[in-house]
Scaffold this motif. Structure first.
Motif, PDB file in Angstrom:
ATOM      1  N   GLN A 163      41.961  31.723  33.081  1.00 18.54           N
ATOM      2  CA  GLN A 163      40.607  31.213  32.940  1.00 18.54           C
ATOM      3  C   GLN A 163      39.547  32.290  33.169  1.00 18.54           C
ATOM      4  OE1 GLN A 163      39.797  27.775  35.326  1.00 18.54           O
ATOM      5  NE2 GLN A 163      37.732  27.592  34.589  1.00 18.54           N
ATOM      6  N   TYR A 164      39.747  33.121  34.165  1.00 16.36           N
ATOM      7  CA  TYR A 164      38.701  34.075  34.562  1.00 16.36           C
ATOM      8  C   TYR A 164      39.065  35.538  34.277  1.00 16.36           C
ATOM      9  CZ  TYR A 164      36.752  30.058  36.925  1.00 16.36           C
ATOM     10  OH  TYR A 164      36.237  28.817  37.196  1.00 16.36           O
ATOM     11  N   GLU A 165      40.259  35.745  33.691  1.00 17.82           N
ATOM     12  CA  GLU A 165      40.726  37.094  33.372  1.00 17.82           C
ATOM     13  C   GLU A 165      40.641  38.016  34.585  1.00 17.82           C
ATOM     14  OE1 GLU A 165      38.640  38.379  29.881  1.00 17.82           O
ATOM     15  OE2 GLU A 165      39.503  36.786  28.663  1.00 17.82           O
ATOM     16  N   GLN A 166      41.049  37.471  35.717  1.00 19.80           N
ATOM     17  CA  GLN A 166      41.008  38.200  36.979  1.00 19.80           C
ATOM     18  C   GLN A 166      42.252  37.811  37.789  1.00 19.80           C
ATOM     19  OE1 GLN A 166      37.568  37.185  39.312  1.00 19.80           O
ATOM     20  NE2 GLN A 166      37.646  39.080  40.470  1.00 19.80           N
ATOM     21  N   THR A 167      43.010  38.791  38.237  1.00 16.29           N
ATOM     22  CA  THR A 167      44.214  38.536  39.018  1.00 16.29           C
ATOM     23  C   THR A 167      43.896  38.655  40.500  1.00 16.29           C
ATOM     24  OG1 THR A 167      45.537  39.433  37.221  1.00 16.29           O
ATOM     25  CG2 THR A 167      46.601  39.237  39.367  1.00 16.29           C
ATOM     26  N   ALA A 196      44.970  33.009  48.310  1.00 15.60           N
ATOM     27  CA  ALA A 196      43.981  32.896  49.395  1.00 15.60           C
ATOM     28  C   ALA A 196      42.589  33.302  48.917  1.00 15.60           C
ATOM     29  CB  ALA A 196      44.400  33.749  50.587  1.00 15.60           C
ATOM     30  N   GLU A 197      42.490  34.341  48.097  1.00 19.39           N
ATOM     31  CA  GLU A 197      41.186  34.777  47.591  1.00 19.39           C
ATOM     32  C   GLU A 197      40.638  33.805  46.547  1.00 19.39           C
ATOM     33  OE1 GLU A 197      40.769  38.947  46.554  1.00 19.39           O
ATOM     34  OE2 GLU A 197      42.324  39.468  48.018  1.00 19.39           O
ATOM     35  N   ILE A 198      41.534  33.260  45.733  1.00 14.06           N
ATOM     36  CA  ILE A 198      41.103  32.253  44.752  1.00 14.06           C
ATOM     37  C   ILE A 198      40.558  31.032  45.489  1.00 14.06           C
ATOM     38  CG2 ILE A 198      41.892  30.661  42.955  1.00 14.06           C
ATOM     39  CD1 ILE A 198      44.008  32.845  42.242  1.00 14.06           C
ATOM     40  N   ASP A 232      32.080  31.426  44.538  1.00 10.90           N
ATOM     41  CA  ASP A 232      31.607  31.433  43.150  1.00 10.90           C
ATOM     42  C   ASP A 232      31.966  30.164  42.384  1.00 10.90           C
ATOM     43  OD1 ASP A 232      30.554  33.942  43.554  1.00 10.90           O
ATOM     44  OD2 ASP A 232      32.205  35.012  42.567  1.00 10.90           O
ATOM     45  N   ASN A 233      33.007  29.462  42.796  1.00  4.91           N
ATOM     46  CA  ASN A 233      33.451  28.250  42.104  1.00  4.91           C
ATOM     47  C   ASN A 233      33.356  27.019  42.987  1.00  4.91           C
ATOM     48  OD1 ASN A 233      34.584  28.904  39.348  1.00  4.91           O
ATOM     49  ND2 ASN A 233      35.556  30.483  40.596  1.00  4.91           N
ATOM     50  N   ASP A 234      32.461  27.024  43.967  1.00  4.74           N
ATOM     51  CA  ASP A 234      32.393  25.880  44.885  1.00  4.74           C
ATOM     52  C   ASP A 234      31.973  24.587  44.198  1.00  4.74           C
ATOM     53  OD1 ASP A 234      29.679  26.429  44.558  1.00  4.74           O
ATOM     54  OD2 ASP A 234      29.254  26.539  46.713  1.00  4.74           O
TER      55      ASP A 234
END
Length: 160
Positions: free
Chosen positions: A69-73, A77-79, A88-90
Motif C-alpha cells: 500500500q505505501y511502498e515502504q518496508t 511495531a513501526e507500522i 501518520d495513519n491514525d
C-alpha cells in the motif's frame, strides 16, 4: 457427421467456459455487501490498534500489506505506531479477518485497511502463505496463473 460436429463444438465451448472460471471464485461474493454477509462468516483476528505482539504470520501479513500500500518496508511495531494516535495513519484502521465460506467451509485470511474510507487489502489462504485475491475500493480481483480476473465480470449485473 453433423451430430459429431455439434458434440465436438459443445465440448469445446463447455471446456472453454470452464477454463475461464478461476479457482476460488466464491471470493467474488465478497464484492457485494449483502452476498458477503450471507456467504461468509467473519471472525476478527487482529486490530492493529489493539495488538502489540501478533503471531509471526500476522505480523508478516501486515508488513506485506503496508509495503504494498505505501511502498515502504517497515517492521510490525513501526507500522503499528503509524496507526496509533498521532501517527501518520491514525485516521485509518487495519484488520485481519478469518473468512469462512458457509457453503464450502473454505477458510481464508483477509488483511484490510481503509485509506480514504474505502477498503484496500488482500485475501490469502487460511495459512496466510498464498495471496488469492486483492481488494481495491471493494473491487475484488482474483489472482490466477494467467494474471488477474476481475470479479466485476461475475457481478456486473448486480451493480445495475
Amino acid at each position: 457427421m453433423t451430430k459429431m460436429l455439434t458434440l465436438t463444438m459443445t465440448l469445446f465451448l463447455s471446456f472453454g467456459a470452464y477454463a475461464q472460471v478461476p479457482q476460488h471464485v466464491e471470493l467474488c461474493e465478497l464484492e457485494i455487501w449483502d452476498e458477503r454477509e450471507a456467504a461468509f462468516a467473519q471472525e476478527d483476528l487482529l486490530n492493529i490498534k489493539q495488538e502489540a505482539n501478533p503471531s509471526a504470520i500476522f505480523a508478516k501479513l501486515v508488513e506485506q500489506h503496508f509495503a504494498t500500500q505505501y511502498e515502504q518496508t517497515l517492521p510490525y511495531a513501526e507500522i503499528r505506531q503509524q496507526f496509533l494516535d498521532g501517527g501518520d495513519n491514525d485516521y485509518n484502521d487495519l484488520y485481519i479477518h478469518r473468512l469462512t465460506h458457509k457453503a464450502s467451509g473454505k477458510v481464508y485470511l483477509e488483511v484490510k485497511s481503509y485509506p480514504g474510507d474505502n477498503p484496500y487489502g488482500a485475501i490469502y489462504t487460511a495459512d496466510g502463505y498464498k495471496m488469492l485475491a486483492t481488494n481495491s475500493d471493494s473491487s475484488i480481483d482474483l489472482i490466477t496463473k494467467n494474471g488477474t480476473f476481475s470479479c466485476y465480470e461475475i457481478n456486473k449485473d448486480k451493480y445495475e
